[in-house]
Every structure is written in structure tokens, then in C-alpha cells.
Design a protein around this motif. Structure first.
Motif, PDB file in Angstrom:
ATOM      1  N   GLY A  57       0.819  -1.214   0.000  1.00 10.11           N
ATOM      2  CA  GLY A  57       0.000   0.000   0.000  1.00 10.11           C
ATOM      3  C   GLY A  57       0.846   1.255   0.000  1.00 10.11           C
ATOM      4  O   GLY A  57       0.559   2.219  -0.720  1.00 10.11           O
ATOM      5  N   LEU A  58       1.910   1.269   0.818  1.00  9.44           N
ATOM      6  CA  LEU A  58       2.805   2.424   0.827  1.00  9.44           C
ATOM      7  C   LEU A  58       3.517   2.589  -0.507  1.00  9.44           C
ATOM      8  O   LEU A  58       3.689   3.707  -0.995  1.00  9.44           O
ATOM      9  CB  LEU A  58       3.828   2.289   1.954  1.00  9.44           C
ATOM     10  N   LEU A  59       3.934   1.477  -1.099  1.00 11.63           N
ATOM     11  CA  LEU A  59       4.608   1.559  -2.392  1.00 11.63           C
ATOM     12  C   LEU A  59       3.686   2.099  -3.471  1.00 11.63           C
ATOM     13  O   LEU A  59       4.138   2.775  -4.405  1.00 11.63           O
ATOM     14  CB  LEU A  59       5.149   0.191  -2.798  1.00 11.63           C
ATOM     15  N   LEU A  60       2.397   1.832  -3.362  1.00 15.26           N
ATOM     16  CA  LEU A  60       1.445   2.352  -4.341  1.00 15.26           C
ATOM     17  C   LEU A  60       1.243   3.862  -4.201  1.00 15.26           C
ATOM     18  O   LEU A  60       0.879   4.530  -5.162  1.00 15.26           O
ATOM     19  CB  LEU A  60       0.104   1.636  -4.226  1.00 15.26           C
ATOM     20  N   THR A  61       1.473   4.416  -3.008  1.00 12.26           N
ATOM     21  CA  THR A  61       1.287   5.851  -2.819  1.00 12.26           C
ATOM     22  C   THR A  61       2.521   6.665  -3.184  1.00 12.26           C
ATOM     23  O   THR A  61       2.430   7.883  -3.306  1.00 12.26           O
ATOM     24  CB  THR A  61       0.908   6.166  -1.363  1.00 12.26           C
ATOM     25  N   VAL A  62       3.676   6.023  -3.348  1.00 12.97           N
ATOM     26  CA  VAL A  62       4.917   6.754  -3.642  1.00 12.97           C
ATOM     27  C   VAL A  62       4.831   7.544  -4.950  1.00 12.97           C
ATOM     28  O   VAL A  62       5.186   8.727  -4.965  1.00 12.97           O
ATOM     29  CB  VAL A  62       6.126   5.790  -3.623  1.00 12.97           C
ATOM     30  N   ARG A  69       4.977  16.384  -5.162  1.00 11.96           N
ATOM     31  CA  ARG A  69       6.181  17.123  -4.770  1.00 11.96           C
ATOM     32  C   ARG A  69       6.784  17.864  -5.959  1.00 11.96           C
ATOM     33  O   ARG A  69       7.200  19.014  -5.841  1.00 11.96           O
ATOM     34  CB  ARG A  69       7.196  16.162  -4.168  1.00 11.96           C
ATOM     35  N   ARG A  70       6.819  17.208  -7.137  1.00  9.67           N
ATOM     36  CA  ARG A  70       7.339  17.867  -8.344  1.00  9.67           C
ATOM     37  C   ARG A  70       6.471  19.059  -8.727  1.00  9.67           C
ATOM     38  O   ARG A  70       6.974  20.133  -9.072  1.00  9.67           O
ATOM     39  CB  ARG A  70       7.385  16.874  -9.501  1.00  9.67           C
ATOM     40  N   GLU A  71       5.158  18.889  -8.667  1.00  9.80           N
ATOM     41  CA  GLU A  71       4.258  19.982  -9.034  1.00  9.80           C
ATOM     42  C   GLU A  71       4.372  21.138  -8.046  1.00  9.80           C
ATOM     43  O   GLU A  71       4.347  22.299  -8.445  1.00  9.80           O
ATOM     44  CB  GLU A  71       2.820  19.479  -9.090  1.00  9.80           C
TER      45      GLU A  71
END
Length: 110
Positions: A57-62, A69-71
Motif C-alpha cells: 500500500g505504501l509503495l502504491l502511494t509513492v 512534490r514535483r508539481e
């Protein structure tokens, strides 16, 4: 409010502990290709499954977090560019344009 949160945490902990104590029966875990792990307590299997699911689940939110963060960095750069442009435009206007005499001392009836 803090005490309420701690009371809820304690309640959840006790419920999970009671669940764990009631589910200690040994089970056999079968994987693909006839690979098996025998005599593992059920709660260990459930805990491992929960941890693996949490990691996935955490890997899916990365990716979404990195995109945000880029935006945000892009918007901050644009804001800084606009502020610098406004400051330079305001500086140019204050040094080149001289106010009219009516702006300095408006005419008034004597």
C-alpha cells in the motif's frame, strides 16, 4: 481529547491481543510450486500478511507523492519568478516615472 485517543488505542490493542491469543493454532502455509511452511501459528501468518499488505500500500502511494512534490516545486519556482518580475517592474516604475505636481500637492481652494 488526548485521553480519549489513548483510551481508543488501548481498546484496540486489547482487542488485537485477545484475537492473537485465540488464534495460535498451527497452520500449514502453501506457496506455489509445492513450497510449504508447516506448523506456523495463525497469528504469525496474519501479521506477516498485514505487514506485506501495508508495504504494498505504501509503495502504491509513492508515485502520487512524488508527482505532488514535483508539481509543488514547479509552482514555487513560478511564484518566485512572478515575484521577481513584479519587484523589477515596481522598481523600474518608481525610478523612471515622476509624479505630476497634482499628485504631490493637489490643488485645493484657498
Amino acid at each position: 481529547m488526548r485521553y480519549l485517543i489513548w483510551a481508543l488505542r488501548l481498546l484496540v490493542f486489547v482487542a488485537v491481543l485477545m484475537f492473537a491469543l485465540k488464534n495460535t493454532d498451527p497452520v500449514t502455509v502453501r506457496f506455489y510450486a509445492d513450497h510449504l511452511v508447516a506448523e506456523v501459528p495463525l497469528i504469525v501468518v496474519m501479521l506477516a500478511t498485514f505487514v506485506v499488505g501495508g508495504i504494498f500500500g505504501l509503495l502504491l502511494t509513492v508515485p502520487a507523492g512524488l508527482r505532488r512534490r514535483r508539481e509543488l516545486a514547479k509552482v514555487r519556482r513560478e511564484l518566485e519568478r512572478l515575484r521577481e518580475a513584479e519587484a523589477s517592474r515596481a522598481g523600474r516604475e518608481s525610478t523612471t516615472a515622476q509624479p505630476s505636481p497634482d499628485e504631490v500637492a493637489p490643488l485645493s481652494p484657498i
